[in-house]
Design an enzyme around this catalytic site. Structure first.
Site, PDB file in Angstrom:
ATOM      1  N   ASP A  55     -56.544  27.693   7.321  1.00 34.87           N
ATOM      2  CA  ASP A  55     -56.418  28.135   8.694  1.00 34.87           C
ATOM      3  C   ASP A  55     -57.829  28.199   9.264  1.00 34.87           C
ATOM      4  O   ASP A  55     -58.792  28.333   8.518  1.00 34.87           O
ATOM      5  CB  ASP A  55     -55.769  29.528   8.718  1.00 34.87           C
ATOM      6  CG  ASP A  55     -55.752  30.116  10.103  1.00 34.87           C
ATOM      7  OD1 ASP A  55     -56.192  31.260  10.264  1.00 34.87           O
ATOM      8  OD2 ASP A  55     -55.321  29.407  11.038  1.00 34.87           O
TER       9      ASP A  55
ATOM     10  N   ASP B 217     -54.839  33.687   7.242  1.00 33.13           N
ATOM     11  CA  ASP B 217     -55.158  35.048   7.653  1.00 33.13           C
ATOM     12  C   ASP B 217     -54.310  35.353   8.869  1.00 33.13           C
ATOM     13  O   ASP B 217     -54.245  34.574   9.795  1.00 33.13           O
ATOM     14  CB  ASP B 217     -56.664  35.058   7.930  1.00 33.13           C
ATOM     15  CG  ASP B 217     -57.091  35.988   9.032  1.00 33.13           C
ATOM     16  OD1 ASP B 217     -58.286  35.977   9.323  1.00 33.13           O
ATOM     17  OD2 ASP B 217     -56.288  36.718   9.615  1.00 33.13           O
TER      18      ASP B 217
ATOM     19  N   ASP C 291     -49.872  32.688   9.845  1.00 33.82           N
ATOM     20  CA  ASP C 291     -49.900  31.878   8.631  1.00 33.82           C
ATOM     21  C   ASP C 291     -48.896  32.369   7.601  1.00 33.82           C
ATOM     22  O   ASP C 291     -48.753  31.757   6.550  1.00 33.82           O
ATOM     23  CB  ASP C 291     -51.284  31.933   7.977  1.00 33.82           C
ATOM     24  CG  ASP C 291     -52.353  31.399   8.882  1.00 33.82           C
ATOM     25  OD1 ASP C 291     -53.490  31.870   8.789  1.00 33.82           O
ATOM     26  OD2 ASP C 291     -52.025  30.513   9.698  1.00 33.82           O
TER      27      ASP C 291
END
Lengths: 62, 818
Positions: B514, B708, B712
């Site tokens: 991410d 995070d 996600d």
């Protein structure tokens, strides 16, 4: 050596009592959290050294 | 990891009296004996001293301290009858108990502070904190003190409380207790049988009268009975199920060994001839149950996924009644059509439509975008996002379960439950192990039947007993327990051993990163500032009270040069920026479009904007008295170690991709900075998109997802291994297998290395235990085995496995690395 006939069953009975006590404490949840009590032991020492600022406040903590 | 200049600057800084972190220069108060890094720390410090609880600082000692999370709140929703009915239980003596989940508990000093401070409160009978779970069990007298007062006290100390709401925890608690009881029985039995066995060993060596030999044999049988029947039951049941489903795992040879050993001993004791192996059998049961308990304890540490939903949203909301009065009610009481008031700085409780007010919301929880989005009347707002600027009144359109964040949480639960359990290495071995042992025992039986029929059955059974895979059964749980402990000491929290094993067995695969908060700091920062110095204090003054991240970033960048004057007047203009009066000057700060509309622009600032958009920087213009004089480029800055980490991971065999909800151009720019090819950078991904991508990749190979935040969570659960990075929602841990405590991604390659070493250790353990089995089997087959030899052989093999598990290094020490 014939005392063995008494001693051996006695030992087994004592073991049974110990196991029963263990089962009793597990069922009451005494083994659920093993980390926190280890930390709490240290705390009491520190507390005893420091004088409480207000003595009229009673502490309900056992 | 910081540059020498930064280190020198750190050394010169003053430490906060409460949390020991450096105090920013802007917050230093000259003349004060104690300095604090934030209002939260200051409040807690004062409170601690007022209560006479200064011992907290002694207890905390060298532990890493965190600044206090300042959470204001009346907590009146905790007194609401709906809450009481759902979460509290009343006792016959008039006390009420409930459990609260606390944030911010991270060391034993916190434990002391929480318990001590609460027990000093009038009306509180007991307060006990379970440290590992951060759950507080509190018992109080409702007429003496309301629960809201207790929660407020906790919040003011820096430990915001939430209702602890899940029930399935009780199920695994029950399971674990049962296993513990079986273990206790097995332990008591093993000890006593071993005592009697020693007597019998002595008897072989120096002779024993027949009657006493019989006594001890019957004694051993009697003692072993509860272990073999009760404690060993889980193994038999599991082996039976395995047989029925044609799945071979370790429990089958275990059950064979124990069963054969016990029955054989039973027969021999009754008939009075032959050897008995009760000592080995009971020790086997005990040790194997230890391994089982270790495994179960690790599994239980995994948080419940349903908790995820409740931790994402606030536990209460302010509902507007018919009379227009706002009252705090628990989240469960909110229904479709209710009108809620959400103030600046608060989280939106659930999905709805704005009825009145205009503000900006931070959608990063749902989309990963660092830039806030403007909302006004008739716009949609989503639960879990944060309201930044002004009070909003909204009309609820979805109850929390149906809200977008609720559906994401459900996706997480589904993905986590459908994940195929990693087949442990030891179970793979079990398959052919059983076959070989059975074949060998038949061979032994037949061979000895020819040579000396009387001992044929004895030797065949001895083989079954000694080849019982005790060490094999311990090989995995021990190594994993040790590995998890070692990893935790390095700030890597693994939820279960399966995750470590899976990661260790990965030779190569796809790794999805991410962007926001993982590869970047997750905060808007001013990367470039073009303009004269005299403008800076004016900017700082203008942005003083702004909660918008862009404003905060500007203020931070402009504040350390000289002191800031106060703005006379500040007006926020929606959709553009702000207008401020500072020291007689009129400032316009905002997007180029906004500033251009209110002032003259030239001086090449337009060219600057062009250049910056190449690097995907967000431009902000500053105009003073009608003329543009400065421009700032903002972006979410890449972490300094990100590039090195990505390269290290590529070397370890991963194909690295970026998945982000942010604009594709920003994601591409980040990818370029990291050295990744364009096709590996995926921007504009919603949480649902991310999940789809991870699932697609998982269908073809191994996938690791590093992320995070809630956006996600589903993808983390769907990946082969999900890694949550520090800074993300605590809840991310519920969906991820591993949680990296230290900020940044450099511990990621440590994690991979450690996982690989763990797998190697497990493999070595298995090899060792197999070697001992070969030795024991040879002795049994040749008729050289007797209970004494078996009793020596087994502990030795277990000992080897134990020492091997605990002595391996999770990660090479830094000084050894290239």
């Amino acid at each position: 050596m014939s005392v063995l006939y008494m001693v051996l069953p006695l030992a087994l009975i004592i073991a049974t009592v110990a196991v029963w006590a263990f089962v009793w404490s597990v069922k009451r949840g005494q083994f659920d959290d093993l980390e926190t009590p280890a930390m709490r032991i240290l705390h009491d020492d520190t507390e005893a050294r420091r004088p409480k600022p207000s003595d009229e406040r009673k502490s309900p903590n056992s | 990891m910081s540059s020498p200049e930064a280190a020198a600057a750190d050394a010169a800084q003053v430490a906060c009296a409460h949390c020991q972190l450096p105090v920013p220069e802007s917050l230093l108060e000259p003349g004060e004996a104690h300095q604090f890094c934030c209002h939260g720390c200051k409040t807690v410090y004062a409170m601690i001293h007022a209560e006479g609880l200064e011992a907290y600082y002694d207890l905390r000692g060298e532990e890493d301290a965190l600044p206090v999370k300042n959470v204001a709140g009346s907590y009146e929703e905790l007194d609401d009858p709906t809450f009481t009915a759902r979460y509290c239980s009343a006792r016959p003596d008039g006390l009420v108990t409930t459990e609260l989940y606390l944030e911010g508990v991270h060391c034993s000093a916190c434990l002391w502070l929480v318990e001590k401070s609460l027990s000093q409160m009038e009306g509180v009978a007991e307060a006990r904190l379970n440290f590992a779970q951060a759950r507080l069990k509190v018992m109080w007298r409702p007429d003496a003190v309301p629960l809201s007062a207790i929660a407020s006290r906790l919040a003011s100390l820096g430990y915001p409380a939430h209702p602890a709401r899940y029930g399935t925890k009780d199920v695994t608690q029950e399971e674990e207790r049962k296993l513990l009881i079986r273990l206790g029985v097995a332990g008591a039995v093993a000890g006593n049988v071993m005592l009697m066995a020693f007597a019998l060993y002595g008897g072989w060596l120096s002779g024993m009268e027949e009657e006493y030999r019989t006594l001890f044999r019957w004694g051993s049988l009697l003692a072993c009975l509860p272990a073999a029947l009760y404690s060993g039951w889980p193994f038999y049941r599991s082996a039976f199920h395995g047989l029925r489903n044609k799945v071979l795992h370790m429990d089958l040879p275990i059950s064979l060994g124990i069963g054969a050993g016990f029955l054989h001993g039973l027969v021999n004791t009754i008939t009075g001839r032959g050897e008995i192996y009760f000592d080995s059998v009971s020790a086997l049961i005990f040790l194997l149950l230890v391994g089982r308990l270790l495994q179960l304890r690790q599994q239980r540490r995994a948080s419940e996924s349903t908790e995820l939903l409740y931790a994402l949203t606030p536990s209460s909301a302010r509902r507007l009644g018919e009379d227009g009065e706002a009252r705090r009610v628990p989240l469960e009481a909110i229904q479709v059509g209710d009108r809620l008031e959400v103030q600046a700085g608060e989280m939106v409780p659930t999905d709805g439509v704005v009825e009145s007010g205009a503000s900006a919301v931070d959608l990063s929880l749902l989309s990963g975008e660092a830039m806030p989005v403007e909302v006004r009347k008739e716009d949609q707002v989503w639960g879990g996002t944060t309201n930044l600027q002004d009070t909003l009144v909204m009309r609820v359109t979805h109850a929390i379960r149906d809200a977008r964040v609720g559906r994401i949480a459900e996706m997480v639960v589904d993905a986590a439950q459908s994940r195929a359990p990693v087949v442990q290495l030891a179970d793979k071995v079990a398959g052919w192990f059983v076959g070989i042992v059975l074949v060998l025992s038949v061979v032994t039986f037949v061979a000895w039947r020819i040579l000396d029929p009387a001992v044929a059955i004895d030797h065949a059974v001895a083989l079954l007993i000694v080849s019982c895979p005790c060490a094999l059964g311990l090989a995995t749980p021990l190594a994993i327990t040790a590995a998890i402990g070692k990893a935790a000491r390095r700030g890597i929290l693994a939820k279960s051993g399966a995750a470590l094993e899976a990661l260790g067995q990965l030779k190569k695969g796809i790794l999805f990163f991410d962007k926001t908060g993982t590869l970047t700091h997750g905060r808007m920062e001013v990367v470039a500032l073009v303009g004269p110095d005299w403008v800076k204090p004016l900017i700082a003054a203008a942005e003083a009270g702004v909660t918008h991240p862009v404003g905060r970033a500007l203020r931070k960048a402009c504040l350390d040069s000289g002191e800031a004057p106060t703005a006379d007047e500040v007006e926020l203009v929606h959709g553009g920026g702000l207008v401020a009066e500072v020291g007689g000057h009129t400032l316009h700060i905002g997007s180029p479009r906004f500033v251009r509309a209110h002032s003259l622009h030239d001086r090449g600032f337009a060219a600057q904007v062009e250049a910056w958009s190449q690097d995907a920087l967000t431009p902000v213009w500053v105009a003073v008295d009608g003329r543009v004089v400065a421009a700032a480029g903002l972006s979410d800055r890449l972490r300094s170690e990100a590039r090195a980490s990505v390269e290290a991971l590529a070397r370890q065999g991963f194909e690295v991709h970026i998945l982000s909800g942010d604009h594709p151009s920003v994601v591409s720019a980040v990818g370029r900075a990291l050295g990744l090819p364009e096709e590996h950078c995926h921007g504009g991904q919603s949480p649902e998109d991310k999940l789809a991508r991870v699932k697609a990749a998982a269908a073809e190979g191994q996938v690791v997802m590093v992320g995070d935040g809630v956006n996600d969570a589903a993808a983390l659960a769907a990946a082969t291994v999900g890694v949550a990075v520090h800074g993300g929602a605590e809840t991310c841990f519920a969906a991820a297998d591993v949680f990296l405590q230290k900020p940044g991604v450099d511990t990621l390659s440590d994690l991979v290395e450690g996982a690989r070493r763990t797998t190697r250790t497990i493999r070595n353990n298995i090899i060792f235990s197999l070697a001992y089995n070969v030795l024991g089997a040879s002795l049994a087959m040749t008729g050289l085995l007797n209970p004494l030899v078996a009793a020596i052989l087994m502990p030795v093999s277990s000992l080897v496995v134990v020492t091997n598990s605990f002595r391996f290094q999770f990660v090479r020490a830094p000084e050894e690395r290239a």
